[in-house]
Design a protein around this motif. Sequence first.
Motif, short mmCIF file in Angstrom:
data_model
loop_
_atom_site.label_atom_id
_atom_site.label_comp_id
_atom_site.label_asym_id
_atom_site.label_seq_id
_atom_site.Cartn_x
_atom_site.Cartn_y
_atom_site.Cartn_z
N TYR A 36 7.49 6.72 7.99
CA TYR A 36 8.67 6.48 6.89
C TYR A 36 8.89 7.40 6.86
O TYR A 36 8.10 8.56 6.63
CB TYR A 36 9.30 5.39 6.97
CG TYR A 36 9.83 4.12 7.66
CD1 TYR A 36 9.30 3.21 7.79
CD2 TYR A 36 11.48 4.39 7.65
CE1 TYR A 36 9.75 2.13 8.22
CE2 TYR A 36 11.88 3.07 8.37
CZ TYR A 36 11.11 1.90 8.54
OH TYR A 36 11.35 0.72 9.33
N GLY A 43 18.07 7.94 2.89
CA GLY A 43 17.61 6.78 2.98
C GLY A 43 16.64 7.04 3.90
O GLY A 43 16.20 8.45 5.27
N PRO A 44 15.15 6.34 4.40
CA PRO A 44 14.12 6.73 4.84
C PRO A 44 13.80 6.65 6.23
O PRO A 44 15.48 6.00 6.76
CB PRO A 44 13.22 5.55 4.80
CG PRO A 44 13.50 5.24 3.19
CD PRO A 44 15.15 5.34 3.55
N PHE A 46 13.24 6.36 10.18
CA PHE A 46 11.94 5.77 11.31
C PHE A 46 11.04 6.51 11.53
O PHE A 46 11.48 7.66 12.32
CB PHE A 46 11.69 4.83 12.21
CG PHE A 46 10.89 4.40 12.55
CD1 PHE A 46 11.08 5.06 14.54
CD2 PHE A 46 10.31 3.08 12.69
CE1 PHE A 46 9.71 4.42 14.92
CE2 PHE A 46 9.20 3.53 13.59
CZ PHE A 46 9.09 3.62 14.77
N GLN A 49 5.33 3.39 14.76
CA GLN A 49 4.96 2.31 14.93
C GLN A 49 3.53 2.36 15.53
O GLN A 49 3.96 2.38 17.00
CB GLN A 49 6.15 0.99 14.57
CG GLN A 49 5.25 -0.12 13.96
CD GLN A 49 6.32 -1.38 14.33
OE1 GLN A 49 6.64 -1.12 15.50
NE2 GLN A 49 7.48 -1.59 13.67
N TYR A 87 5.98 7.57 4.47
CA TYR A 87 5.12 6.72 3.73
C TYR A 87 4.36 5.46 4.79
O TYR A 87 5.23 5.84 6.00
CB TYR A 87 6.83 5.60 3.14
CG TYR A 87 7.16 6.33 2.26
CD1 TYR A 87 8.73 7.24 1.97
CD2 TYR A 87 6.37 6.37 0.70
CE1 TYR A 87 9.21 7.47 1.19
CE2 TYR A 87 7.31 6.33 -0.31
CZ TYR A 87 8.33 7.00 -0.34
OH TYR A 87 8.84 7.47 -1.19
N TRP A 93 5.84 -8.95 11.74
CA TRP A 93 6.84 -8.61 12.10
C TRP A 93 7.42 -9.71 12.74
O TRP A 93 8.41 -9.69 13.46
CB TRP A 93 7.44 -7.59 13.42
CG TRP A 93 7.27 -6.04 12.28
CD1 TRP A 93 5.84 -5.02 13.15
CD2 TRP A 93 8.29 -5.20 11.86
NE1 TRP A 93 6.72 -3.96 11.84
CE2 TRP A 93 7.91 -3.92 11.38
CE3 TRP A 93 9.44 -5.42 11.66
CZ2 TRP A 93 8.53 -3.32 10.33
CZ3 TRP A 93 9.76 -4.84 10.46
CH2 TRP A 93 9.51 -3.39 10.18
N ARG A 97 10.02 -13.09 6.76
CA ARG A 97 9.56 -12.34 5.95
C ARG A 97 9.36 -11.52 5.71
O ARG A 97 8.22 -11.04 6.42
CB ARG A 97 9.37 -12.42 4.56
CG ARG A 97 9.90 -11.06 3.28
CD ARG A 97 8.82 -12.66 2.01
NE ARG A 97 8.52 -11.32 0.81
CZ ARG A 97 9.49 -10.71 0.07
NH1 ARG A 97 10.55 -11.07 -0.21
NH2 ARG A 97 9.37 -10.22 -0.92
N ARG A 98 9.83 -9.79 6.08
CA ARG A 98 9.73 -8.81 6.18
C ARG A 98 10.59 -7.55 6.09
O ARG A 98 10.55 -6.40 6.30
CB ARG A 98 11.03 -8.10 8.02
CG ARG A 98 11.00 -9.29 9.30
CD ARG A 98 11.48 -9.14 10.71
NE ARG A 98 11.30 -9.74 11.75
CZ ARG A 98 10.97 -11.25 12.15
NH1 ARG A 98 12.26 -11.41 10.97
NH2 ARG A 98 10.42 -11.54 13.11
N ALA A 99 10.28 -8.23 4.82
CA ALA A 99 10.99 -6.71 3.56
C ALA A 99 9.52 -6.27 3.68
O ALA A 99 8.30 -6.02 3.65
CB ALA A 99 10.74 -7.09 1.99
N LEU A 100 9.57 -4.96 3.56
CA LEU A 100 9.17 -4.06 3.24
C LEU A 100 8.27 -3.32 2.27
O LEU A 100 9.64 -2.81 0.88
CB LEU A 100 9.25 -1.90 4.00
CG LEU A 100 9.46 -2.53 5.80
CD1 LEU A 100 10.54 -1.21 6.00
CD2 LEU A 100 8.46 -3.12 6.08
N PHE A 102 7.02 -0.26 -0.10
CA PHE A 102 6.57 1.17 -0.10
C PHE A 102 5.79 1.56 -0.92
O PHE A 102 5.41 0.54 -2.29
CB PHE A 102 7.94 1.67 -0.41
CG PHE A 102 8.71 1.80 1.33
CD1 PHE A 102 9.78 0.90 0.96
CD2 PHE A 102 8.77 2.93 2.03
CE1 PHE A 102 10.55 0.92 2.15
CE2 PHE A 102 9.82 2.70 3.18
CZ PHE A 102 10.71 1.96 2.71
N GLY A 103 4.49 1.60 -0.50
CA GLY A 103 3.39 2.36 -1.43
C GLY A 103 3.86 3.75 -2.10
O GLY A 103 4.96 4.40 -1.54
#
Lengths: 112, 113
Positions: A36, A43-44, A46, A49, A87, A93, A97-100, A102-103
């Motif tokens: 991202y 907001g981030p 895309f 992928q 990021y 996927w 639970r698809r919550a991301l 972020f590092g």
Amino acid sequence: LAKTTQPISMDSYEGQEVNITCSHNNIATNDYITWYQQFPSQGPRFIIQGYKTKVTNEVASLFIPADRKSSTLSLPRVSLSDTAVYYCLVGDWDTGRRALTFGSGTRLQVQP
Amino acid sequence: GAVVSQHPSRVICKSGTSVKIECRSLDFQATTMFWYRQFPKQSLMLMATSNEGSKATYEQGVEKDKFLINHASLTLSTLTVTSAHPEDSSFYICSAEGDYEQYFGPGTRLTVT
């Protein structure tokens, strides 16, 4: 969720190719790698992928080696407008639970 | 691509008041939405997962009574910051789950004075 490690910052000049490498040693079999881009106070967005080998779209390429423990985002011929935070995220996927997670991201500064 | 909107884009409120932030998926239905918080020069931190028709799931350390989440329809999730304090000042970002990626809203800048 697999943890990712990226360089904190990178500098480049307009017209150059920029490669940002991300380490994800604990990537799971079902994990995809997603990149991202985020501009300040937005907001981030895309970018790209992939799961393995190489993926290319109109803005970037993503290189993933066979062991999938790292990935490299390649931005061809960057411009000043590519200055942003990038990021790298890995996630499954196929699960509920698809919550991301972020590092720290990589802050890319493109100079004229 | 799919569009996610947030309203308001920025809000200033006095300490002790409550603020509601809306997150809408404009051209698709989202059974799951996520709320993130981002402090200056820091990464996004997941606050909670919002599920349509059921209670939200909060991350460890996030007070559910302070950050009320309601996901009443397949296109709308709201985050209400109750009794806001200056330390709640931050950039709040929502995202909606698509088929293989998440679509992020533009964010809401909250400033508590």
